[in-house]
Scaffold this motif. Structure first.
Motif, PDB file in Angstrom:
ATOM      1  N   PRO A   1       0.813  -1.218   0.000  1.00  0.00           N
ATOM      2  CA  PRO A   1       0.000   0.000   0.000  1.00  0.00           C
ATOM      3  C   PRO A   1       0.846   1.267   0.000  1.00  0.00           C
ATOM      4  O   PRO A   1       0.421   2.285  -0.548  1.00  0.00           O
ATOM      5  CB  PRO A   1      -0.833  -0.113   1.289  1.00  0.00           C
ATOM      6  CG  PRO A   1      -0.094  -1.082   2.148  1.00  0.00           C
ATOM      7  CD  PRO A   1       0.597  -2.025   1.224  1.00  0.00           C
TER       8      PRO A   1
ATOM      9  N   PHE B   1      -7.587   4.770  -0.702  1.00  0.00           N
ATOM     10  CA  PHE B   1      -7.178   3.472  -1.229  1.00  0.00           C
ATOM     11  C   PHE B   1      -8.261   2.431  -0.981  1.00  0.00           C
ATOM     12  O   PHE B   1      -9.031   2.530  -0.022  1.00  0.00           O
ATOM     13  CB  PHE B   1      -5.886   2.991  -0.547  1.00  0.00           C
ATOM     14  CG  PHE B   1      -4.683   3.851  -0.800  1.00  0.00           C
ATOM     15  CD1 PHE B   1      -4.643   4.737  -1.876  1.00  0.00           C
ATOM     16  CD2 PHE B   1      -3.565   3.766   0.031  1.00  0.00           C
ATOM     17  CE1 PHE B   1      -3.519   5.528  -2.105  1.00  0.00           C
ATOM     18  CE2 PHE B   1      -2.438   4.545  -0.196  1.00  0.00           C
ATOM     19  CZ  PHE B   1      -2.412   5.431  -1.264  1.00  0.00           C
TER      20      PHE B   1
ATOM     21  N   GLN C   1      -8.545  -1.786  -0.394  1.00  0.00           N
ATOM     22  CA  GLN C   1      -7.843  -3.048  -0.161  1.00  0.00           C
ATOM     23  C   GLN C   1      -8.810  -4.194  -0.430  1.00  0.00           C
ATOM     24  O   GLN C   1      -9.913  -4.227   0.113  1.00  0.00           O
ATOM     25  CB  GLN C   1      -7.337  -3.132   1.277  1.00  0.00           C
ATOM     26  CG  GLN C   1      -6.642  -4.462   1.571  1.00  0.00           C
ATOM     27  CD  GLN C   1      -6.086  -4.540   2.979  1.00  0.00           C
ATOM     28  OE1 GLN C   1      -6.234  -3.636   3.782  1.00  0.00           O
ATOM     29  NE2 GLN C   1      -5.442  -5.678   3.268  1.00  0.00           N
TER      30      GLN C   1
ATOM     31  N   TRP D   1      -4.122  -3.746  -3.397  1.00  0.00           N
ATOM     32  CA  TRP D   1      -4.463  -2.358  -3.080  1.00  0.00           C
ATOM     33  C   TRP D   1      -4.500  -1.534  -4.366  1.00  0.00           C
ATOM     34  O   TRP D   1      -3.698  -1.768  -5.275  1.00  0.00           O
ATOM     35  CB  TRP D   1      -3.418  -1.732  -2.140  1.00  0.00           C
ATOM     36  CG  TRP D   1      -3.418  -2.288  -0.756  1.00  0.00           C
ATOM     37  CD1 TRP D   1      -4.050  -1.763   0.345  1.00  0.00           C
ATOM     38  CD2 TRP D   1      -2.727  -3.463  -0.274  1.00  0.00           C
ATOM     39  NE1 TRP D   1      -3.799  -2.534   1.460  1.00  0.00           N
ATOM     40  CE2 TRP D   1      -3.002  -3.589   1.114  1.00  0.00           C
ATOM     41  CE3 TRP D   1      -1.927  -4.426  -0.886  1.00  0.00           C
ATOM     42  CZ2 TRP D   1      -2.493  -4.626   1.884  1.00  0.00           C
ATOM     43  CZ3 TRP D   1      -1.423  -5.470  -0.118  1.00  0.00           C
ATOM     44  CH2 TRP D   1      -1.703  -5.564   1.254  1.00  0.00           C
TER      45      TRP D   1
END
Length: 205
Positions: free
Chosen positions: A24, A176, A178, A194
């Motif tokens: 990430p 972001f 995930q 990610w």
DNA sequence: TGAAGGATTTGT
DNA sequence: CAAATCCTTCAC
């Protein structure tokens, strides 16, 4: 003048931690390719996947072989392999020496375009031209000749997030996602993928 | 020494 | 949804 003056370059030490931590953090960093003819192609990393010890989808899951050898080594090197006889996949080796671990770079948003591609005339095409692990290797001319090479200024290297990107992330103007990884037959439930939300250059939002 | 299959992409 | 296409891995 010390080394922090040029700290936008990602150093191997920054990658010497588990791939699930690095993956990430690589979103928003830039992959830079210097071609033999002097042309430079830059791409913002917008999608990553982590591969780690004990992961049945990982090339280093079973045993150390000639192909996966670099995965067992020091962080900061490239791991590049040929898939389906056609495409290449580019990974960044992470974690400590002796611990096989890597991050697959799955998509880039190109910041500078290769010669012959006109951003203004082909804006939609340009956003998708590196949307996928095989496509980004094709456009950046990454193949196995770079396998095992150290990511440092030369042919291929990484740069940290711009302050603008980090600020937008901090203010949640950028977020972001995930989720689970793509295209696997094993380890399909691990949430080790990610990507940047609402980014048109992501391979599969 | 050989066969099976793959962290993909593209077009039918 | 299947082909393209080649290399790695593992079994015999």
């Amino acid at each position: 003048m010390n080394s922090t003056t040029f700290s936008q370059i990602v150093e191997p030490n920054w990658l010497a931690r588990p791939s699930t931590s690095v993956a990430p953090d690589l979103l928003g960093c830039t992959l830079v390719r210097l071609l033999p003819n002097g042309e430079i192609i830059r791409g913002l990393i917008v999608e990553t996947e982590a591969y780690a010890p004990g992961d049945p989808a990982f090339h280093a899951y079973r045993r150390r072989t000639n192909r996966n050898d670099v995965l067992f080594g020091l962080a900061g090197r490239s791991y590049i392999y040929l898939i389906y006889g056609i495409y290449h996949c580019f990974n960044i080796v992470t974690d400590q020496d002796g611990i096989p671990s890597a991050v697959l770079i799955r998509a880039l948003q190109l910041l500078s375009l290769p010669a012959g591609i006109d951003l203004d005339l082909n804006q939609n095409l340009a956003k998708k031209i590196a949307a996928g692990p095989g496509k980004l290797c094709r456009v950046m001319q990454i193949d196995r000749s770079l396998n095992g090479s150290v990511l440092q200024p030369g042919a291929l290297w990484l740069e940290h997030r711009s302050s603008e990107f980090q600020q937008q992330l901090d203010s949640q103007a950028i977020t972001f996602v995930q989720t689970t990884r793509i295209g696997l037959t094993q380890g399909i439930d691990l949430p080790w993928r990610w990507y940047i939300s609402d980014c048109p250059a992501v391979s599969r939002p």
